[in-house]
Design a protein around this motif. Sequence first.
Motif, PDB file in Angstrom:
ATOM      1  N   GLN A  89       0.839  -1.203   0.000  1.00 23.29           N
ATOM      2  CA  GLN A  89       0.000   0.000   0.000  1.00 23.29           C
ATOM      3  C   GLN A  89       0.877   1.257   0.000  1.00 23.29           C
ATOM      4  N   PHE A  90       0.439   2.276  -0.750  1.00 25.26           N
ATOM      5  CA  PHE A  90       1.155   3.541  -0.801  1.00 25.26           C
ATOM      6  C   PHE A  90       0.597   4.510   0.235  1.00 25.26           C
ATOM      7  N   PHE A  91       1.488   5.330   0.794  1.00 22.79           N
ATOM      8  CA  PHE A  91       1.139   6.396   1.721  1.00 22.79           C
ATOM      9  C   PHE A  91       1.967   7.620   1.367  1.00 22.79           C
ATOM     10  N   ALA A  92       1.532   8.770   1.850  1.00 21.64           N
ATOM     11  CA  ALA A  92       2.343   9.982   1.784  1.00 21.64           C
ATOM     12  C   ALA A  92       2.949  10.169   3.169  1.00 21.64           C
ATOM     13  N   LEU A  93       4.244  10.381   3.249  1.00 21.33           N
ATOM     14  CA  LEU A  93       4.935  10.549   4.523  1.00 21.33           C
ATOM     15  C   LEU A  93       5.466  11.979   4.604  1.00 21.33           C
ATOM     16  N   LYS A  94       4.871  12.762   5.505  1.00 19.06           N
ATOM     17  CA  LYS A  94       5.299  14.149   5.728  1.00 19.06           C
ATOM     18  C   LYS A  94       6.392  14.108   6.792  1.00 19.06           C
ATOM     19  N   VAL A  95       7.576  14.597   6.457  1.00 18.58           N
ATOM     20  CA  VAL A  95       8.739  14.530   7.344  1.00 18.58           C
ATOM     21  C   VAL A  95       9.128  15.951   7.734  1.00 18.58           C
ATOM     22  N   ILE A  96       9.084  16.235   9.043  1.00 16.84           N
ATOM     23  CA  ILE A  96       9.272  17.597   9.535  1.00 16.84           C
ATOM     24  C   ILE A  96      10.360  17.629  10.596  1.00 16.84           C
ATOM     25  N   GLN A  97      11.416  18.402  10.361  1.00 16.40           N
ATOM     26  CA  GLN A  97      12.456  18.628  11.375  1.00 16.40           C
ATOM     27  C   GLN A  97      11.873  19.588  12.408  1.00 16.40           C
ATOM     28  N   LEU A  98      11.966  19.256  13.676  1.00 12.61           N
ATOM     29  CA  LEU A  98      11.344  20.100  14.685  1.00 12.61           C
ATOM     30  C   LEU A  98      12.237  21.206  15.233  1.00 12.61           C
ATOM     31  N   ASN A  99      13.398  21.445  14.618  1.00 12.10           N
ATOM     32  CA  ASN A  99      14.180  22.628  14.992  1.00 12.10           C
ATOM     33  C   ASN A  99      13.738  23.780  14.095  1.00 12.10           C
ATOM     34  N   ILE A 100      12.438  24.051  14.143  1.00 10.82           N
ATOM     35  CA  ILE A 100      11.807  25.037  13.276  1.00 10.82           C
ATOM     36  C   ILE A 100      11.172  26.116  14.126  1.00 10.82           C
ATOM     37  N   GLN A 101      10.587  27.084  13.457  1.00 16.07           N
ATOM     38  CA  GLN A 101       9.978  28.199  14.166  1.00 16.07           C
ATOM     39  C   GLN A 101       8.826  27.724  15.042  1.00 16.07           C
ATOM     40  N   GLU A 102       8.651  28.429  16.144  1.00 14.17           N
ATOM     41  CA  GLU A 102       7.604  28.120  17.120  1.00 14.17           C
ATOM     42  C   GLU A 102       6.220  28.070  16.485  1.00 14.17           C
ATOM     43  N   ASN A 103       5.908  29.038  15.616  1.00 17.86           N
ATOM     44  CA  ASN A 103       4.561  29.077  15.031  1.00 17.86           C
ATOM     45  C   ASN A 103       4.316  27.884  14.110  1.00 17.86           C
ATOM     46  N   ILE A 104       5.348  27.410  13.417  1.00 21.50           N
ATOM     47  CA  ILE A 104       5.202  26.237  12.553  1.00 21.50           C
ATOM     48  C   ILE A 104       5.024  24.981  13.405  1.00 21.50           C
ATOM     49  N   ARG A 105       5.788  24.877  14.517  1.00 19.79           N
ATOM     50  CA  ARG A 105       5.641  23.731  15.414  1.00 19.79           C
ATOM     51  C   ARG A 105       4.233  23.666  15.978  1.00 19.79           C
ATOM     52  N   ARG A 106       3.693  24.830  16.369  1.00 17.13           N
ATOM     53  CA  ARG A 106       2.329  24.870  16.899  1.00 17.13           C
ATOM     54  C   ARG A 106       1.306  24.497  15.821  1.00 17.13           C
ATOM     55  N   GLN A 107       1.566  24.953  14.603  1.00 15.76           N
ATOM     56  CA  GLN A 107       0.674  24.636  13.484  1.00 15.76           C
ATOM     57  C   GLN A 107       0.646  23.126  13.241  1.00 15.76           C
ATOM     58  N   ILE A 108       1.811  22.481  13.318  1.00 11.14           N
ATOM     59  CA  ILE A 108       1.892  21.034  13.124  1.00 11.14           C
ATOM     60  C   ILE A 108       1.124  20.301  14.220  1.00 11.14           C
ATOM     61  N   ALA A 109       1.307  20.729  15.470  1.00  5.55           N
ATOM     62  CA  ALA A 109       0.586  20.107  16.588  1.00  5.55           C
ATOM     63  C   ALA A 109      -0.921  20.264  16.396  1.00  5.55           C
ATOM     64  N   GLN A 110      -1.354  21.448  15.970  1.00  5.81           N
ATOM     65  CA  GLN A 110      -2.781  21.692  15.737  1.00  5.81           C
ATOM     66  C   GLN A 110      -3.301  20.815  14.603  1.00  5.81           C
ATOM     67  N   GLU A 111      -2.503  20.686  13.551  1.00  2.00           N
ATOM     68  CA  GLU A 111      -2.880  19.843  12.410  1.00  2.00           C
ATOM     69  C   GLU A 111      -3.077  18.393  12.861  1.00  2.00           C
ATOM     70  N   LEU A 112      -2.186  17.910  13.720  1.00  2.00           N
ATOM     71  CA  LEU A 112      -2.296  16.533  14.212  1.00  2.00           C
ATOM     72  C   LEU A 112      -3.550  16.351  15.058  1.00  2.00           C
ATOM     73  N   LYS A 113      -3.848  17.320  15.905  1.00  2.00           N
ATOM     74  CA  LYS A 113      -5.047  17.226  16.744  1.00  2.00           C
ATOM     75  C   LYS A 113      -6.314  17.209  15.893  1.00  2.00           C
ATOM     76  N   ILE A 114      -6.344  18.063  14.869  1.00  2.00           N
ATOM     77  CA  ILE A 114      -7.503  18.106  13.972  1.00  2.00           C
ATOM     78  C   ILE A 114      -7.622  16.793  13.207  1.00  2.00           C
ATOM     79  N   SER A 115      -6.490  16.267  12.734  1.00  2.00           N
ATOM     80  CA  SER A 115      -6.512  15.002  11.991  1.00  2.00           C
ATOM     81  C   SER A 115      -7.063  13.865  12.830  1.00  2.00           C
ATOM     82  N   LEU A 116      -6.710  13.865  14.121  1.00  2.00           N
ATOM     83  CA  LEU A 116      -7.198  12.806  15.008  1.00  2.00           C
ATOM     84  C   LEU A 116      -8.693  12.941  15.283  1.00  2.00           C
ATOM     85  N   SER A 117      -9.170  14.180  15.365  1.00  2.00           N
ATOM     86  CA  SER A 117     -10.556  14.391  15.758  1.00  2.00           C
ATOM     87  C   SER A 117     -11.517  14.413  14.576  1.00  2.00           C
ATOM     88  N   THR A 118     -10.993  14.539  13.349  1.00  2.00           N
ATOM     89  CA  THR A 118     -11.852  14.651  12.174  1.00  2.00           C
ATOM     90  C   THR A 118     -11.852  13.349  11.398  1.00  2.00           C
TER      91      THR A 118
END
Length: 174
Positions: A89-118
């Motif tokens: 099976q094929f998947f898309a794998l989003k790979v994110i280095q976490l030594n990134i800006q605070e706002n991007i890290r928060r955006q990623i965390a929010q995206e994960l929470k939304i993905s889990l709840s939706t």
Amino acid sequence: MGKPGKLALPSHESTIGKFLTQSGTFKDGDLLVNKDGLRIVSQSEEGEAPPIEPLDHNQLSLDDLDAIKVIGKGSSGIVQLVRHKWTGQFFALKVIQLNIQENIRRQIAQELKISLSTQCQYVVACCQCFYVNGVISIVLEYMDGGSLSDFLKTVKTIPEPYLAAICKQASDMW
């Protein structure tokens, strides 16, 4: 004249250290991610959050995914096409280095929470997420037609009836 001073940049550990537990789990509020996967811990749970259990045999593991090619790049990382070794099976794998800006890290965390709840048929499904050595890897449903922005590059404009259908699907999510 003295020697020019060196610019001291914050180390990776100091940048992300405040989001890591002693066990090496990435924590953002009630979101926990480690090498075994992702979960949300209720704010009402008392004391230290229990560890994320290792995956069972039917769940995805990073070790079971073979990278095929890079299919996208963004401000916070890359997206790879990957294939599950055992099922094909094929998947898309989003790979994110976490030594990134605070706002991007928060955006990623929010995206994960939304993905889990939706659980919506119109939203790309988040199958699993891992945190290993400063990298968040998000396993997503692979959409071989590409993104809406990819589609717009090809067609330039979307006829109104199609646009209406897209807007309705987006509004149904909320």
